[in-house]
Design a protein around this motif. Structure first.
Motif, PDB file in Angstrom:
ATOM      1  N   GLY A 143       9.373 -43.419  24.840  1.00  0.00           N
ATOM      2  CA  GLY A 143      10.743 -43.035  24.562  1.00  0.00           C
ATOM      3  C   GLY A 143      10.887 -41.559  24.876  1.00  0.00           C
ATOM      4  N   GLU A 144      12.033 -41.168  25.374  1.00  0.00           N
ATOM      5  CA  GLU A 144      12.214 -39.820  25.913  1.00  0.00           C
ATOM      6  C   GLU A 144      11.916 -38.720  24.911  1.00  0.00           C
ATOM      7  OE1 GLU A 144      15.560 -37.302  28.454  1.00  0.00           O
ATOM      8  OE2 GLU A 144      16.113 -39.117  27.370  1.00  0.00           O
ATOM      9  N   THR A 145      12.275 -38.927  23.637  1.00  0.00           N
ATOM     10  CA  THR A 145      12.124 -37.862  22.647  1.00  0.00           C
ATOM     11  C   THR A 145      10.750 -37.854  21.993  1.00  0.00           C
ATOM     12  OG1 THR A 145      14.464 -38.314  22.182  1.00  0.00           O
ATOM     13  CG2 THR A 145      13.396 -36.713  20.772  1.00  0.00           C
ATOM     14  N   GLY A 146       9.915 -38.836  22.294  1.00  0.00           N
ATOM     15  CA  GLY A 146       8.618 -38.912  21.648  1.00  0.00           C
ATOM     16  C   GLY A 146       7.756 -37.684  21.876  1.00  0.00           C
TER      17      GLY A 146
ATOM     18  N   TRP B 171       7.322 -30.580  18.622  1.00  0.00           N
ATOM     19  CA  TRP B 171       8.052 -29.813  17.605  1.00  0.00           C
ATOM     20  C   TRP B 171       7.349 -29.941  16.254  1.00  0.00           C
ATOM     21  CZ3 TRP B 171      10.174 -31.264  12.950  1.00  0.00           C
ATOM     22  CH2 TRP B 171      10.911 -30.272  12.286  1.00  0.00           C
ATOM     23  N   TYR B 172       6.923 -31.150  15.917  1.00  0.00           N
ATOM     24  CA  TYR B 172       6.280 -31.352  14.616  1.00  0.00           C
ATOM     25  C   TYR B 172       4.987 -30.557  14.522  1.00  0.00           C
ATOM     26  CZ  TYR B 172       4.879 -33.619  10.317  1.00  0.00           C
ATOM     27  OH  TYR B 172       4.516 -33.834   9.007  1.00  0.00           O
ATOM     28  N   LEU B 173       4.179 -30.598  15.562  1.00  0.00           N
ATOM     29  CA  LEU B 173       2.921 -29.848  15.547  1.00  0.00           C
ATOM     30  C   LEU B 173       3.170 -28.352  15.468  1.00  0.00           C
ATOM     31  CD1 LEU B 173      -0.144 -29.652  15.761  1.00  0.00           C
ATOM     32  CD2 LEU B 173       0.081 -29.890  18.250  1.00  0.00           C
ATOM     33  N   SER B 174       4.186 -27.866  16.181  1.00  0.00           N
ATOM     34  CA  SER B 174       4.449 -26.429  16.208  1.00  0.00           C
ATOM     35  C   SER B 174       4.983 -25.910  14.879  1.00  0.00           C
ATOM     36  CB  SER B 174       5.444 -26.093  17.323  1.00  0.00           C
ATOM     37  OG  SER B 174       6.740 -26.584  17.036  1.00  0.00           O
ATOM     38  N   THR B 175       5.615 -26.767  14.086  1.00  0.00           N
ATOM     39  CA  THR B 175       6.194 -26.329  12.814  1.00  0.00           C
ATOM     40  C   THR B 175       5.357 -26.736  11.600  1.00  0.00           C
ATOM     41  OG1 THR B 175       7.607 -28.300  12.780  1.00  0.00           O
ATOM     42  CG2 THR B 175       8.555 -26.272  13.663  1.00  0.00           C
ATOM     43  N   HIS B 176       4.424 -27.679  11.781  1.00  0.00           N
ATOM     44  CA  HIS B 176       3.598 -28.150  10.669  1.00  0.00           C
ATOM     45  C   HIS B 176       2.105 -27.939  10.944  1.00  0.00           C
ATOM     46  CE1 HIS B 176       7.416 -30.278  10.045  1.00  0.00           C
ATOM     47  NE2 HIS B 176       7.068 -30.412   8.789  1.00  0.00           N
ATOM     48  N   TRP B 177       1.791 -26.955  11.783  1.00  0.00           N
ATOM     49  CA  TRP B 177       0.396 -26.746  12.163  1.00  0.00           C
ATOM     50  C   TRP B 177      -0.482 -26.396  10.975  1.00  0.00           C
ATOM     51  CZ3 TRP B 177      -1.569 -21.874  11.287  1.00  0.00           C
ATOM     52  CH2 TRP B 177      -0.647 -20.833  11.130  1.00  0.00           C
TER      53      TRP B 177
ATOM     54  N   GLY C 152      16.585 -38.423  20.538  1.00  0.00           N
ATOM     55  CA  GLY C 152      17.413 -37.265  20.836  1.00  0.00           C
ATOM     56  C   GLY C 152      17.400 -36.169  19.793  1.00  0.00           C
ATOM     57  N   VAL C 153      16.643 -36.359  18.700  1.00  0.00           N
ATOM     58  CA  VAL C 153      16.655 -35.374  17.603  1.00  0.00           C
ATOM     59  C   VAL C 153      15.215 -34.980  17.285  1.00  0.00           C
ATOM     60  CG1 VAL C 153      17.479 -34.822  15.283  1.00  0.00           C
ATOM     61  CG2 VAL C 153      18.708 -36.521  16.670  1.00  0.00           C
ATOM     62  N   ASP C 154      14.708 -33.952  17.941  1.00  0.00           N
ATOM     63  CA  ASP C 154      13.317 -33.518  17.745  1.00  0.00           C
ATOM     64  C   ASP C 154      13.005 -33.221  16.282  1.00  0.00           C
ATOM     65  OD1 ASP C 154      12.956 -33.726  20.463  1.00  0.00           O
ATOM     66  OD2 ASP C 154      13.123 -31.577  20.850  1.00  0.00           O
ATOM     67  N   GLU C 155      13.940 -32.585  15.595  1.00  0.00           N
ATOM     68  CA  GLU C 155      13.680 -32.123  14.237  1.00  0.00           C
ATOM     69  C   GLU C 155      13.703 -33.235  13.193  1.00  0.00           C
ATOM     70  OE1 GLU C 155      16.028 -28.699  13.294  1.00  0.00           O
ATOM     71  OE2 GLU C 155      15.468 -27.647  15.128  1.00  0.00           O
ATOM     72  N   SER C 156      13.909 -34.465  13.629  1.00  0.00           N
ATOM     73  CA  SER C 156      13.798 -35.610  12.714  1.00  0.00           C
ATOM     74  C   SER C 156      12.368 -36.142  12.658  1.00  0.00           C
ATOM     75  CB  SER C 156      14.738 -36.740  13.158  1.00  0.00           C
ATOM     76  OG  SER C 156      14.311 -37.299  14.401  1.00  0.00           O
ATOM     77  N   ALA C 157      11.460 -35.524  13.393  1.00  0.00           N
ATOM     78  CA  ALA C 157      10.092 -36.031  13.531  1.00  0.00           C
ATOM     79  C   ALA C 157       9.355 -36.075  12.199  1.00  0.00           C
ATOM     80  CB  ALA C 157       9.319 -35.167  14.523  1.00  0.00           C
ATOM     81  N   GLU C 158       8.565 -37.140  12.009  1.00  0.00           N
ATOM     82  CA  GLU C 158       7.729 -37.280  10.812  1.00  0.00           C
ATOM     83  C   GLU C 158       6.496 -38.102  11.147  1.00  0.00           C
ATOM     84  OE1 GLU C 158       9.333 -39.786   7.710  1.00  0.00           O
ATOM     85  OE2 GLU C 158      10.764 -40.689   9.101  1.00  0.00           O
TER      86      GLU C 158
END
Length: 257
Positions: free
Chosen positions: A208-211, A217-223, A244-250
């Motif tokens: 999926g495109e946003t994967g 994004w998740y790794l860069s903010t939760h390192w 389409g929403v990177d910041e929804s990552a979990e």
């Protein structure tokens, strides 16, 4: 001498001198605190991404080529600007034979900004064609079409995950994650190749495109959380992200040796 002695005993003067000394001490303490904080960041990031002798970290992207038959088709059917098949958002046409995926580029920016800001080390950007499939190096590779991502997922026996470009499956507990119209999945694997034990291979791969961009994004903010859980160990992590929403990552799944 008397005047100097009087100044030394003047409460106002001694107060100024004391304030100046206290100010310098405070600045020194703040500087030391910031220095120690930066060194702590570096230590943790080195544990995740590799030791100092492996920096600057190489970041690898796959470059796509526009198929010749597409350009030929446009020219044959007399489409306007057929020699310039790419259309920018402002309506202008651009001629290019090579493309880089949007989400792969965003993923690259998330991680390069992190390492540049915290490690004071500018990552080295490379593409598959530049390396000619070289394996004796440390890298972070982005995107499902990337040679290095495919190599780790299909050509070596990584102990964490398989993927068929539609789903990701945990090799250990058999949990499986499949994309749909709303949700994409990203995969982060840190792998130390037995043939090159001094190297660190990291892939950030999306179905999926946003994967890909969501996982980066998740790794860069939760390192810090990655360091707390994995330290310098190998690992695999599945990231769920709203399309389409990177910041929804979990995180939805983890694997380790």
């Amino acid at each position: 001498m008397c005047q100097t002695s009087n100044l030394a005993n003047d409460p106002y003067v001694t107060g100024i001198i004391g304030s100046v000394i206290a100010g310098f001490l405070t600045l020194g303490i703040i500087h030391l605190f910031n220095y120690l904080k930066r060194e702590c960041w570096k230590y943790k990031l080195k544990a995740i991404f590799g030791q100092q002798d492996k920096f600057p970290m190489k970041m690898n992207l796959h470059v796509f080529r526009i198929r010749k038959d597409v350009t030929t088709f446009l020219q044959t059917y007399n489409f306007p600007n057929a020699d310039f098949p790419l259309l920018k958002s402002d309506g202008t046409h651009v001629r290019s034979e090579k493309l880089i995926g949007n989400c792969d580029t965003k993923a690259l920016k998330y991680l390069s900004d992190l390492l540049a800001n915290k490690m004071n080390s500018k990552p080295e950007l490379i593409i598959d064609e530049d390396l000619s499939k070289k394996l004796d190096l440390s890298f972070i590779a982005f995107g499902g079409s990337n040679f290095y991502c495919n190599h780790i997922l299909s050509e070596i026996k990584n102990p964490f995950y398989d993927s068929d470009n539609k789903s990701i499956t945990n090799k250990q507990n058999k949990n499986s994650f499949t994309i749909n119209n709303d949700v994409d999945f990203g995969l982060i694997i840190k792998y130390i190749p037995p043939s090159f034990p001094e190297k660190i291979w990291i892939i950030i791969y999306g179905i999926g495109e946003t994967g890909t961009s969501g996982a980066a994004w998740y790794l860069s903010t939760h390192w810090r959380e990655f360091y707390k859980e994995f330290k310098n160990q190998e690992f695999g992590v599945v990231i769920k992200v709203k399309h389409g929403v990177d910041e929804s990552a979990e995180i939805v799944d983890k694997a380790r040796k």
